[in-house]
Design a protein around this motif. Structure first.
Motif, PDB file in Angstrom:
ATOM      1  N   GLY A 185      -6.439  13.614  -7.579  1.00 30.70           N
ATOM      2  CA  GLY A 185      -5.668  12.507  -7.014  1.00 30.70           C
ATOM      3  C   GLY A 185      -5.567  11.354  -7.988  1.00 30.70           C
ATOM      4  O   GLY A 185      -6.186  11.349  -9.059  1.00 30.70           O
ATOM      5  N   PRO A 186      -4.776  10.327  -7.624  1.00 23.15           N
ATOM      6  CA  PRO A 186      -4.628   9.152  -8.493  1.00 23.15           C
ATOM      7  C   PRO A 186      -5.967   8.476  -8.768  1.00 23.15           C
ATOM      8  O   PRO A 186      -6.827   8.387  -7.890  1.00 23.15           O
ATOM      9  CB  PRO A 186      -3.705   8.241  -7.675  1.00 23.15           C
ATOM     10  N   GLU A 187      -6.144   8.007  -9.995  1.00 21.52           N
ATOM     11  CA  GLU A 187      -7.391   7.344 -10.397  1.00 21.52           C
ATOM     12  C   GLU A 187      -7.518   5.954  -9.793  1.00 21.52           C
ATOM     13  O   GLU A 187      -8.615   5.401  -9.691  1.00 21.52           O
ATOM     14  CB  GLU A 187      -7.456   7.217 -11.924  1.00 21.52           C
ATOM     15  N   VAL A 188      -6.372   5.357  -9.432  1.00 21.67           N
ATOM     16  CA  VAL A 188      -6.339   4.010  -8.853  1.00 21.67           C
ATOM     17  C   VAL A 188      -5.456   4.051  -7.617  1.00 21.67           C
ATOM     18  O   VAL A 188      -4.696   4.993  -7.409  1.00 21.67           O
ATOM     19  CB  VAL A 188      -5.790   2.971  -9.859  1.00 21.67           C
ATOM     20  N   SER A 189      -5.562   3.015  -6.798  1.00 21.08           N
ATOM     21  CA  SER A 189      -4.770   3.004  -5.565  1.00 21.08           C
ATOM     22  C   SER A 189      -3.451   2.259  -5.722  1.00 21.08           C
ATOM     23  O   SER A 189      -2.627   2.255  -4.815  1.00 21.08           O
ATOM     24  CB  SER A 189      -5.577   2.366  -4.429  1.00 21.08           C
ATOM     25  N   GLY A 190      -3.271   1.610  -6.864  1.00 22.31           N
ATOM     26  CA  GLY A 190      -2.036   0.865  -7.036  1.00 22.31           C
ATOM     27  C   GLY A 190      -1.758   0.520  -8.481  1.00 22.31           C
ATOM     28  O   GLY A 190      -2.530   0.834  -9.394  1.00 22.31           O
ATOM     29  N   VAL A 191      -0.624  -0.141  -8.686  1.00 23.91           N
ATOM     30  CA  VAL A 191      -0.185  -0.576 -10.010  1.00 23.91           C
ATOM     31  C   VAL A 191       0.759  -1.757  -9.791  1.00 23.91           C
ATOM     32  O   VAL A 191       1.433  -1.842  -8.760  1.00 23.91           O
ATOM     33  CB  VAL A 191       0.511   0.584 -10.765  1.00 23.91           C
ATOM     34  N   LYS A 192       0.777  -2.680 -10.736  1.00 23.28           N
ATOM     35  CA  LYS A 192       1.674  -3.837 -10.641  1.00 23.28           C
ATOM     36  C   LYS A 192       2.942  -3.548 -11.428  1.00 23.28           C
ATOM     37  O   LYS A 192       2.909  -3.346 -12.643  1.00 23.28           O
ATOM     38  CB  LYS A 192       0.984  -5.086 -11.193  1.00 23.28           C
ATOM     39  N   VAL A 237       5.333  -4.559  -6.129  1.00 19.02           N
ATOM     40  CA  VAL A 237       6.638  -4.624  -6.793  1.00 19.02           C
ATOM     41  C   VAL A 237       7.007  -6.101  -6.867  1.00 19.02           C
ATOM     42  O   VAL A 237       7.362  -6.719  -5.860  1.00 19.02           O
ATOM     43  CB  VAL A 237       7.694  -3.792  -6.034  1.00 19.02           C
ATOM     44  N   LEU A 238       6.873  -6.666  -8.059  1.00 21.21           N
ATOM     45  CA  LEU A 238       6.882  -8.122  -8.241  1.00 21.21           C
ATOM     46  C   LEU A 238       8.142  -8.610  -8.953  1.00 21.21           C
ATOM     47  O   LEU A 238       8.468  -8.141 -10.055  1.00 21.21           O
ATOM     48  CB  LEU A 238       5.645  -8.534  -9.048  1.00 21.21           C
TER      49      LEU A 238
END
Length: 432
Positions: free
Chosen positions: A41-48, A79-80
């Motif tokens: 699975g993904p190593e992190v739960s999010g990304v900017k 999503v910035l």
């Protein structure tokens, strides 16, 4: 017939993807806490991720709005909104860990300009990778109302006399784009040069952020501009100017924005990068369906996204173009494409064209190793891995990293295997 077939495939794919996601979710529930994360699975739960208020940011907006990031194991994706492409660059250089961003909806040449330090502070290279294309077509070249009588459309030479007269009267001709060396800079330069107008000698090019284009045209700060939607359509809807041509008329099916990610983020989080791609691909399939265009325009028009009337977004999303000079064209085939015609796949041959054009205008040296640079920045391998895991139909996965020879509206030909021949064929250029 083709359109209906494409929509049928898209719906089938989405159902297939949804079914696969349900199986994955069930597997997660059956495992002890944390077991899924310990696997693939993904190593992190999010990304900017950054975005500019442009219709071609739709895949990131839809992936967020429709819960697709969460569906693929990334519930904390942000999503910035970015104020300009310069701000996007600065925040990518900072990185998410330093209150910047890890990736962005971005002008395709920018990862190359940033990775080589051409546009960074002190020329420090910051490796950025391209992992997907976000769209094809649907940018515009718009002109101030005062030039309506020239009848200018795709042939920019009709502006030569008017520009020369204005310049002779002591007035500067200002042509706006969104970032030096970016797609809009290259489209308007190509258009002007094809009409015999030298973009470095006959006019002054200025940088204006996309959401500020219409306001600047309204107060007379520019004579023409190139930008993505919805700003050309908004200009027309407000009666301030007109669209001379869309970029799809210069090069039909042309690549436009990309999804760029910091290379170090990808190296640390390869599974998350692939999961991110899967969410974006699914969003592109959804956004491409004509059945979803009205809803898409309404979503993008929301205050937190573009803060514009949905009508400013909808027309050109569907391929209906009101040029604002009495011309209205429907069913043009020039609608923004997010998935069909391999819109999502980042062809290396397309990146090679952007680099070659930036050699043309002096952003890169004539001896630049175009193929080597493309191989370093373009990570189409991540796209292919995500497409495989997503169950994308074989017909939607290109067999080659090159789309082959490309032909432009003025008859010029770009062979990605021989960029120099293309450069040699061009009359107006900064490069020797």
């Amino acid at each position: 017939m083709t359109k209906n077939t494409g929509m049928h495939i898209t719906r089938r794919q989405i159902l297939k993807v949804s079914s696969a996601a349900a199986v994955i979710s069930a597997a997660r529930l059956a495992l002890p806490s944390g077991a899924f994360a310990a696997g693939s699975g993904p190593e992190v739960s999010g990304v900017k991720l950054g975005f500019i208020a442009l219709t071609d940011a739709a895949p990131l907006v839809i992936a967020k709005e429709k819960g697709l990031f969460e569906k693929h194991g990334l519930p904390d994706v942000e999503v910035l909104k970015q104020a300009s492409w310069g701000a996007t660059r600065d925040n990518l250089v900072l990185g998410g860990a330093a209150n910047g961003i890890d990736g962005a909806h971005i002008l395709t040449p920018m990862p190359y300009l940033i990775s080589t330090g051409k546009v960074t502070q002190n020329n420090v290279p910051v490796p950025i990778s391209i992992v997907a294309r976000l769209n094809l077509d649907s940018q515009g070249i718009s002109v101030a109302k005062e030039y309506a009588e020239t009848g200018v459309q795709i042939d920019a030479s009709k502006l030569k006399e008017a520009f020369a007269a204005k310049k002779a009267a002591g007035n500067e001709i200002k042509v706006a784009m969104t970032f030096p060396g970016g797609t809009h800079d290259l489209w308007i330069r190509y258009w002007l040069a094809a009409g015999g107008i030298d973009p470095d000698k006959d006019v002054s090019t200025i940088v204006v952020p996309p959401p500020q284009m219409v306001a600047n045209m309204k107060v007379g700060n520019m004579d023409a501009f190139c930008v993505g939607e919805p700003w050309n359509e908004q200009l027309v809807n407000q009666g301030i100017g007109f669209t001379a041509c869309t970029t799809g008329e210069l090069w039909k099916g042309h690549p436009e924005k990309a999804l760029g990610l910091r290379a170090d983020w990808i190296e640390k989080n390869p599974n998350a990068a692939k999961a991110l791609m899967m969410a974006v691909m699914e969003a592109q399939m959804w956004a491409d369906s004509m059945d979803n265009k009205e809803e898409l325009a309404t979503i993008l028009g929301k205050r937190q996204w573009f803060n514009v009337p949905p009508k400013d977004v909808a027309g050109r999303l569907k391929g209906t173009i009101n040029y604002g000079n009495g011309r209205v064209a429907e069913n043009t085939g020039l609608e923004m494409k997010f998935w069909k015609d391999h819109a999502s796949y980042p062809f290396k041959s397309h990146d090679a064209w952007f680099l070659t054009e930036n050699v043309r205008w002096g952003k890169f040296a004539p001896d630049t190793d175009i193929k080597g640079l493309v191989d370093k920045v373009n990570r189409e391998d991540i796209w292919r891995a995500a497409a495989s895991d997503l169950g994308v139909a074989a017909a939607d996965i290109p067999g080659s990293t090159s789309r082959g020879v490309e032909t432009f509206f003025d008859g010029k030909v770009f062979d990605p295997a021989n960029p120099q021949a293309y450069l040699d064929s061009l009359t107006i250029k900064a490069a020797a």
